[in-house]
Design a protein around this motif. Sequence first.
Motif, PDB file in Angstrom:
ATOM      1  N   VAL A   2       3.738 -45.143 -13.965  1.00 47.08           N
ATOM      2  CA  VAL A   2       4.704 -44.035 -13.998  1.00 47.08           C
ATOM      3  C   VAL A   2       5.891 -44.383 -13.109  1.00 47.08           C
ATOM      4  N   LEU A   3       7.099 -44.299 -13.692  1.00 49.49           N
ATOM      5  CA  LEU A   3       8.335 -44.548 -12.957  1.00 49.49           C
ATOM      6  C   LEU A   3       9.092 -43.236 -12.813  1.00 49.49           C
ATOM      7  N   ILE A   4       9.581 -42.967 -11.619  1.00 46.96           N
ATOM      8  CA  ILE A   4      10.295 -41.719 -11.336  1.00 46.96           C
ATOM      9  C   ILE A   4      11.662 -42.047 -10.759  1.00 46.96           C
ATOM     10  N   ALA A   5      12.704 -41.444 -11.335  1.00 45.76           N
ATOM     11  CA  ALA A   5      14.070 -41.615 -10.830  1.00 45.76           C
ATOM     12  C   ALA A   5      14.581 -40.248 -10.376  1.00 45.76           C
ATOM     13  N   PRO A   6      14.498 -39.970  -9.086  1.00 48.25           N
ATOM     14  CA  PRO A   6      14.897 -38.644  -8.584  1.00 48.25           C
ATOM     15  C   PRO A   6      16.404 -38.421  -8.681  1.00 48.25           C
ATOM     16  N   ALA A   7      16.777 -37.153  -8.837  1.00 57.50           N
ATOM     17  CA  ALA A   7      18.191 -36.753  -8.791  1.00 57.50           C
ATOM     18  C   ALA A   7      18.231 -35.294  -8.363  1.00 57.50           C
ATOM     19  N   MET A   8      18.903 -35.035  -7.250  1.00 59.38           N
ATOM     20  CA  MET A   8      18.943 -33.659  -6.730  1.00 59.38           C
ATOM     21  C   MET A   8      19.952 -33.565  -5.600  1.00 59.38           C
ATOM     22  N   ASN A   9      20.165 -32.360  -5.118  1.00 58.52           N
ATOM     23  CA  ASN A   9      21.018 -32.118  -3.968  1.00 58.52           C
ATOM     24  C   ASN A   9      20.500 -32.876  -2.748  1.00 58.52           C
ATOM     25  N   THR A  10      21.423 -33.354  -1.919  1.00 57.55           N
ATOM     26  CA  THR A  10      21.041 -34.149  -0.742  1.00 57.55           C
ATOM     27  C   THR A  10      20.048 -33.427   0.151  1.00 57.55           C
ATOM     28  N   ASN A  11      20.308 -32.154   0.433  1.00 56.94           N
ATOM     29  CA  ASN A  11      19.409 -31.411   1.321  1.00 56.94           C
ATOM     30  C   ASN A  11      18.018 -31.267   0.715  1.00 56.94           C
ATOM     31  N   MET A  12      17.956 -31.105  -0.598  1.00 55.72           N
ATOM     32  CA  MET A  12      16.657 -31.022  -1.271  1.00 55.72           C
ATOM     33  C   MET A  12      15.930 -32.363  -1.184  1.00 55.72           C
ATOM     34  N   TYR A  13      16.701 -33.452  -1.379  1.00 53.10           N
ATOM     35  CA  TYR A  13      16.078 -34.775  -1.358  1.00 53.10           C
ATOM     36  C   TYR A  13      15.557 -35.132   0.035  1.00 53.10           C
ATOM     37  N   THR A  14      16.327 -34.812   1.062  1.00 52.41           N
ATOM     38  CA  THR A  14      15.931 -35.174   2.430  1.00 52.41           C
ATOM     39  C   THR A  14      14.987 -34.155   3.056  1.00 52.41           C
ATOM     40  N   ASN A  15      14.766 -33.034   2.385  1.00 52.77           N
ATOM     41  CA  ASN A  15      13.834 -32.031   2.911  1.00 52.77           C
ATOM     42  C   ASN A  15      12.470 -32.673   3.162  1.00 52.77           C
ATOM     43  N   PRO A  16      11.850 -32.419   4.319  1.00 52.76           N
ATOM     44  CA  PRO A  16      10.554 -33.040   4.634  1.00 52.76           C
ATOM     45  C   PRO A  16       9.477 -32.801   3.578  1.00 52.76           C
ATOM     46  N   LEU A  17       9.534 -31.651   2.900  1.00 52.15           N
ATOM     47  CA  LEU A  17       8.533 -31.377   1.861  1.00 52.15           C
ATOM     48  C   LEU A  17       8.711 -32.324   0.676  1.00 52.15           C
ATOM     49  N   THR A  18       9.969 -32.515   0.255  1.00 52.58           N
ATOM     50  CA  THR A  18      10.225 -33.453  -0.843  1.00 52.58           C
ATOM     51  C   THR A  18       9.841 -34.873  -0.444  1.00 52.58           C
ATOM     52  N   GLN A  19      10.215 -35.265   0.768  1.00 58.19           N
ATOM     53  CA  GLN A  19       9.877 -36.610   1.230  1.00 58.19           C
ATOM     54  C   GLN A  19       8.367 -36.802   1.331  1.00 58.19           C
ATOM     55  N   ARG A  20       7.656 -35.773   1.733  1.00 58.85           N
ATOM     56  CA  ARG A  20       6.188 -35.866   1.791  1.00 58.85           C
ATOM     57  C   ARG A  20       5.609 -36.028   0.389  1.00 58.85           C
ATOM     58  N   ASN A  21       6.153 -35.280  -0.577  1.00 57.81           N
ATOM     59  CA  ASN A  21       5.669 -35.399  -1.955  1.00 57.81           C
ATOM     60  C   ASN A  21       5.941 -36.787  -2.518  1.00 57.81           C
ATOM     61  N   ILE A  22       7.126 -37.329  -2.241  1.00 60.16           N
ATOM     62  CA  ILE A  22       7.455 -38.686  -2.702  1.00 60.16           C
ATOM     63  C   ILE A  22       6.521 -39.701  -2.066  1.00 60.16           C
ATOM     64  N   LYS A  23       6.282 -39.553  -0.770  1.00 62.72           N
ATOM     65  CA  LYS A  23       5.366 -40.454  -0.060  1.00 62.72           C
ATOM     66  C   LYS A  23       3.971 -40.404  -0.664  1.00 62.72           C
ATOM     67  N   THR A  24       3.505 -39.201  -0.997  1.00 65.26           N
ATOM     68  CA  THR A  24       2.178 -39.042  -1.620  1.00 65.26           C
ATOM     69  C   THR A  24       2.104 -39.802  -2.932  1.00 65.26           C
ATOM     70  N   LEU A  25       3.129 -39.663  -3.759  1.00 71.47           N
ATOM     71  CA  LEU A  25       3.120 -40.321  -5.064  1.00 71.47           C
ATOM     72  C   LEU A  25       3.228 -41.840  -4.933  1.00 71.47           C
ATOM     73  N   LYS A  26       4.024 -42.316  -3.983  1.00 71.32           N
ATOM     74  CA  LYS A  26       4.123 -43.762  -3.766  1.00 71.32           C
ATOM     75  C   LYS A  26       2.777 -44.334  -3.336  1.00 71.32           C
ATOM     76  N   GLU A  27       2.074 -43.612  -2.478  1.00 75.50           N
ATOM     77  CA  GLU A  27       0.772 -44.095  -2.009  1.00 75.50           C
ATOM     78  C   GLU A  27      -0.241 -44.157  -3.142  1.00 75.50           C
ATOM     79  N   ILE A  28      -0.100 -43.263  -4.119  1.00 80.35           N
ATOM     80  CA  ILE A  28      -0.991 -43.274  -5.280  1.00 80.35           C
ATOM     81  C   ILE A  28      -0.667 -44.450  -6.202  1.00 80.35           C
ATOM     82  N   GLY A  29       0.611 -44.871  -6.196  1.00 82.12           N
ATOM     83  CA  GLY A  29       1.003 -45.995  -7.049  1.00 82.12           C
ATOM     84  C   GLY A  29       2.165 -45.707  -7.978  1.00 82.12           C
ATOM     85  N   PHE A  30       2.765 -44.525  -7.883  1.00 78.30           N
ATOM     86  CA  PHE A  30       3.939 -44.224  -8.688  1.00 78.30           C
ATOM     87  C   PHE A  30       5.107 -45.089  -8.209  1.00 78.30           C
ATOM     88  N   ILE A  31       5.937 -45.523  -9.151  1.00 77.29           N
ATOM     89  CA  ILE A  31       7.061 -46.391  -8.823  1.00 77.29           C
ATOM     90  C   ILE A  31       8.336 -45.548  -8.821  1.00 77.29           C
TER      91      ILE A  31
END
Length: 398
Positions: A117-146
């Motif tokens: 699974v490949l994910i290309a994020p696109a969103m407002n800067t504050n949404m992208y840098t929000n710790p919750l979004t970053q935590r979700n991205i980190k979770t998916l990367k650890e699972i193996g999402f690209i």
Amino acid sequence: MNNKKNVVLGVTGGIAAYKAADLTSRLVKKDINVDVIMTKEATNFINPLTFEALTHNKVTVDMFTDRKYWEIEHISLAEKADLFAIVPATANIIAKIAHGIADDMLTTTLLATKSPVLIAPAMNTNMYTNPLTQRNIKTLKEIGFIFVEPAAGRLACGTYGAGKLADVEEIEKAILDLLYREKEKDFEGKKVLITAGPTREPLDPVRYITNRSSGKMGYEIAKAFVERGARVVLVSGPTHIDIPKGVTFIPVETAADMYNAVMMHLEEADIIVGAAAVADYRPKEVKKEKIKKDEETMVIELVKNPDIMYEVGQKKGNKISVGFAAETENLIDYAKKKLKEKNMDLIVANDVSQEGAGFEVDTNIIKVINKDLEVKEYPMMTKREAAHVILDEIAKLL
């Protein structure tokens, strides 16, 4: 690219949704079959008819419009996919995937797929840098999402910062690399010995000396070799990463343990990759009881550990050896010195003081130096991408 590949493309509700049409057109022109699933929100930005005209396939939006069709289609698409891509991916879809929510056609199909699974994020800067979004991205990367990381630029909301969809060319390249590289078996029949992670040198039953290595780079290299047909022995110090599928895993603690494991498997290896951060020194004496804080100062005498990659260089014969140089200054000079002294064929150098290139992160900025002392520099990329870059350079030596 003779065998037709299948991409399931998820399009979510963001202003960058129109760029998914350009991506779709590019993939179709490369004889790739594309099935598009849109969220309802995405249809507010681009009409499904656009994708149907480009792909000659039905676009799926509402999984309850035709329940019989949905019951068959969401599983058939999940099984059909050689690659699942979400472009653009909103903060909302990333959050839902990270928490296993399947409440529409896109998330339901995604949950059923076993494809990369490949994910290309696109969103407002504050949404992208929000710790919750970053935590979700980190979770998916650890699972193996690209992830194809977003660019920095002027966004639709008028702000400037990270969150802009990556260039379509970059996303296309990432998709093509995943589709075709995974089928390449250029290391078929090769046996690879890899070291990864930190070592721990005990002071007493409670304390030890270690370093900040997470093991992520070495583990990604191990995964890449497995994907490309090699038989892999992974000798790893203590990490918090899941053991990669398909490897023979040997856990170790100390530098001496790692040295013994490497020497035990060296003879049968064709390629040795020393990605571990091995402690250079260990305490001369390990206390049997916990050391008490009696004095204002404490002196610990250290002795040198065996230099694993130096010893490999003395014994390797025709084997290929690849080392790493993690430095904070004079990167190229130190890396070239190590390359010569340890009789390596390649060395991967990175300045760990650079943001995005140090320990405990999912990205790296590498320079690859060969025996002719030629230096190839690469931009910041994920450690998975860096692993394949390193394998590409190793493949040239076969």
